[in-house]
Design an enzyme around this catalytic site. Sequence first.
Site, short mmCIF file in Angstrom:
data_model
loop_
_atom_site.label_atom_id
_atom_site.label_comp_id
_atom_site.label_asym_id
_atom_site.label_seq_id
_atom_site.Cartn_x
_atom_site.Cartn_y
_atom_site.Cartn_z
N ARG A 129 0.81 -1.21 0.00
CA ARG A 129 0.00 0.00 0.00
C ARG A 129 0.85 1.27 0.00
NH1 ARG A 129 -4.82 -2.24 2.20
NH2 ARG A 129 -6.59 -0.80 2.28
N ARG A 170 -21.16 9.08 11.35
CA ARG A 170 -20.36 10.21 10.87
C ARG A 170 -18.85 9.90 10.90
NH1 ARG A 170 -19.69 15.78 10.17
NH2 ARG A 170 -17.95 15.49 8.75
P1 ADP Z 1 -10.38 -1.90 2.07
O1 ADP Z 1 -11.61 -1.52 2.80
O2 ADP Z 1 -9.76 -0.77 1.31
O3 ADP Z 1 -10.47 -3.15 1.26
P2 ADP Z 1 -8.56 -3.40 3.77
O4 ADP Z 1 -9.53 -4.36 4.31
O5 ADP Z 1 -7.58 -3.86 2.75
O6 ADP Z 1 -9.32 -2.12 3.21
O7 ADP Z 1 -7.72 -2.71 4.96
C1 ADP Z 1 -8.35 -2.05 6.02
C2 ADP Z 1 -7.37 -1.18 6.78
O8 ADP Z 1 -6.27 -1.97 7.26
C3 ADP Z 1 -6.69 -0.09 5.96
O9 ADP Z 1 -7.49 1.06 5.84
C4 ADP Z 1 -5.41 0.16 6.76
O10 ADP Z 1 -5.65 0.94 7.90
C5 ADP Z 1 -5.04 -1.25 7.22
N1 ADP Z 1 -4.13 -1.89 6.26
C6 ADP Z 1 -4.43 -2.96 5.46
N2 ADP Z 1 -3.37 -3.29 4.69
C7 ADP Z 1 -2.39 -2.40 4.98
C8 ADP Z 1 -1.06 -2.19 4.50
N3 ADP Z 1 -0.53 -2.97 3.55
N4 ADP Z 1 -0.34 -1.17 5.05
C9 ADP Z 1 -0.86 -0.40 5.99
N5 ADP Z 1 -2.10 -0.52 6.48
C10 ADP Z 1 -2.86 -1.51 5.99
#
Ligand code: ADP
Length: 191
Positions: free
Chosen positions: A88, A135
């Site tokens: 990410r 919110r």
């Molecule tokens: P989405 O709803 O975009 O599919 P994910 O389920 O992949 O989100 O991830 C949820 C949260 O977990 C992210 O918003 C972040 O806070 C954290 N997260 C997941 N993967 C990573 C990563 N590779 N690096 C940093 N934070 C992560």
Amino acid sequence: MKLILLGPPGAGKGTQAQRLVDKYGIPQLSTGDMLRAAAAAGTDIGLRAKAIMDRGELVPDDIMVEIIAERIDQPDTARGFILDGFPRTVAQAEALDKLLESRGISLDAVVEIAVDEQELIKRIATRAKEMGGSRGDDDATAKRLEVYRKQTAPVSEHYGAKGMLRRVNGMGTMDEVTALIDAHLRPLVEA
Ligand code: ADP
């Protein structure tokens, strides 16, 4: 098949990843799911991660790289895997390059599901309404999109520069997107 699935929140990565799991019989390595499991289990990292996730921010790179290294070393990834939600940040992508290289693993493809931001906001709002969101969730969503734009979008360029990026239009139906992904992957399987 060793794949990375890229795309903004709300792009339908989870759905497409699940279809690829069924099709190729390889595991989906979702860092979001791993972090939520750690939070539910109440581990130290899990609880720290939960606060960060709830704000829509990113968990620090060093923690994520450690989590993914451990997961890739499990025996079920030998035939392949789908990375969903990782890398990410460009730093995570660079760390992943090193990690894979040190294990002699090469990626087959990096697929980006592209969806424009207006459409994402609509989709996420619909999902939030269905789930009875608050919110605070709206604020986290806005933050998530901003974090995506600033920190994750450059990851596509990282793979683009290596000639590995395959971008598919994610604006169609789930089935249409699946067909577009399939069109990129089928030649790799047949090769
Ligand atoms: P989405 O709803 O975009 O599919 P994910 O389920 O992949 O989100 O991830 C949820 C949260 O977990 C992210 O918003 C972040 O806070 C954290 N997260 C997941 N993967 C990573 C990563 N590779 N690096 C940093 N934070 C992560």
